[in-house]
Scaffold this active site. Sequence first.
Site: not given
Ligand SMILES: Cc1ncc(COP(=O)(O)OP(=O)(O)O)c(N)n1
Ligand SMILES: Cc1ncsc1CCOP(=O)(O)O
Length: 540
Positions: A146, A465
């Site tokens: 992300k 400790c």
């Molecule tokens: C299952 C799931 N959880 C969180 C996200 C993140 O969504 P969002 O906060 O809108 O961020 P982007 O995915 O749009 O970058 C997700 N996509 N899926």
């Molecule tokens: C879409 C999204 N929203 C919060 S983290 C994320 C990416 C998660 O990717 P990964 O499973 O590779 O850490």
Amino acid sequence: MVFAKNDVDYSLYLVTDSTMLPPGTTLCSQVEAGLKNGVTLVQIREKDTETRDFVEEALEVQKICKKYKVPLIINDRVDVAMAIDADGVHVGQSDMPIPMVRKLLGPSKILGWSVGKPSEVETLAKWGPDMVDYIGVGTLFPTLTKKNPKKSPMGPQGAIAVLDALEEFKAIWCRTVGIGGLHPDNIQRVICQCVSSNGKRSLDGISLVSDIMAAPDACAATKRLRGLLDGSKYQFVDCKLNETFPTTASIQSVISQVSSNRPLVQHITNKVHQNFGANVTLALGSSPIMSEIESEVSELARIPNASLLLNTGSVAPIETLKAAINAYNEVNRPITFDPVGYSATETRLCLNNTLLTYGQFTCIKGNCSEILSLAKLNKDRMKGVDANSGNMDINLLVRATQIVAFQYRTIAVCTGEFDCVANGIFDGKYKLSSGTAGITAEDLPCMIIEDGPIPIMGDITASGCSLGSTIACFIGGLNSTGNLFDAVVGAVLLYKSAGKLASTRCQGSGSFHVQLIDALYQLFHENKPESWSASLKKFN
Ligand SMILES: Cc1ncc(COP(=O)(O)OP(=O)(O)O)c(N)n1
Ligand SMILES: Cc1ncsc1CCOP(=O)(O)O
Ligand SMILES: [Mg+2]
């Protein structure tokens, strides 16, 4: 096909990202590999794709999802979801507002929302059950997937706060998936630790991107994830994790195991403790190594009966501490964690909280102020690193010890005039959705070890400790048939009894240091727990 909302299986939720595809794979080939091997929900998330291409990709993925009867969720793009009649949409805090999305989608589609804090849960609860169907709880751990995350990773403790809010605001209908940096090495710990304080709710699933999308063998990657999710026991150390009432015989057996296995106890600790901790370790038939060399932690962790004592009074770089936690977790060797001065400064608070998020600790040991702070039951910030010497309420200390044990799925030790030991491991058992079946922290067994006041114990450095060294020796020396709770309780009992014995023999704090090592050596090698002066009783 319309999916009944109560039938949606959130356990393994694949979110796509075609920017990380390995050579020779495609978006559809990775998705199909996942669906064939246990992915139960798919979200197409292609942040850098033009609308036309996004629609075409979504239609392709939709065909595959229909073949496996798995719902398809569209990330962000409500218009695309409507255009292709997808099964739902996932939006975040900065995307289209939920009420608008629901109005466009209609009541039967699945609507997911990204949630990172309790106030956002309060909002969804106010909207009621017709709005948000599930929440993505995260970002749990650091992730490169992300881009430009707006908040720092929340860790399992942040997820617990969100689960507690769902219970507090009675959003019973709302399902949950953890997301962010989830991989086979942390999924079991996440499912174990992310449980609401009332024990009624754990995550309904985990959601991930790179572990499957970037996998050269997405079938094998998915199978591994599926195996962890369908499992029920997190055996994070190679010994028995079940609840017991320690007895003379069981503690005697622990000492015999330590004596014959001579554990290697790696100390990453503060300078004041190093010499004394090494001598305490030797007195207990174990072998100390005071090493903070990052490049050797993996080698040390693989030495038979290796045991790590991580005392954050150490000045070792945090990357070394993380490498050590990883190394010992990777080979299921025990880690005793001593969060020295837990909340005395912002620096210590941040360091300790980062490490607590980073790995599984077999035992967390602290003085009463540190344990009260960890359990968020402390009234004011700790001063310095000494235990608050005031008269502590035993009920409060037991409660704090139980909360730390419950929240970190560990054996928690709270030291003071009397010592508390609580077992929050639940024999390593975990389950999606149903938490600990309503068992809460206050239901955890807690032992009290006491031997009357030993004031001189506070007049020498590293006495607290060195209880950490003692615990690390005892749990490091266990065979696979040895019981963890017996070992920790036995270590605390031995240490308390040796302190009392030494206090009767010394002329002052200088000779107390020496007498304490002699007493530890004597009681350990005699191995007659029935003759020890400290008493053991079950609090509840
Ligand atoms: C299952 C799931 N959880 C969180 C996200 C993140 O969504 P969002 O906060 O809108 O961020 P982007 O995915 O749009 O970058 C997700 N996509 N899926
Ligand atoms: C879409 C999204 N929203 C919060 S983290 C994320 C990416 C998660 O990717 P990964 O499973 O590779 O850490
Ligand atoms: Mg979004």
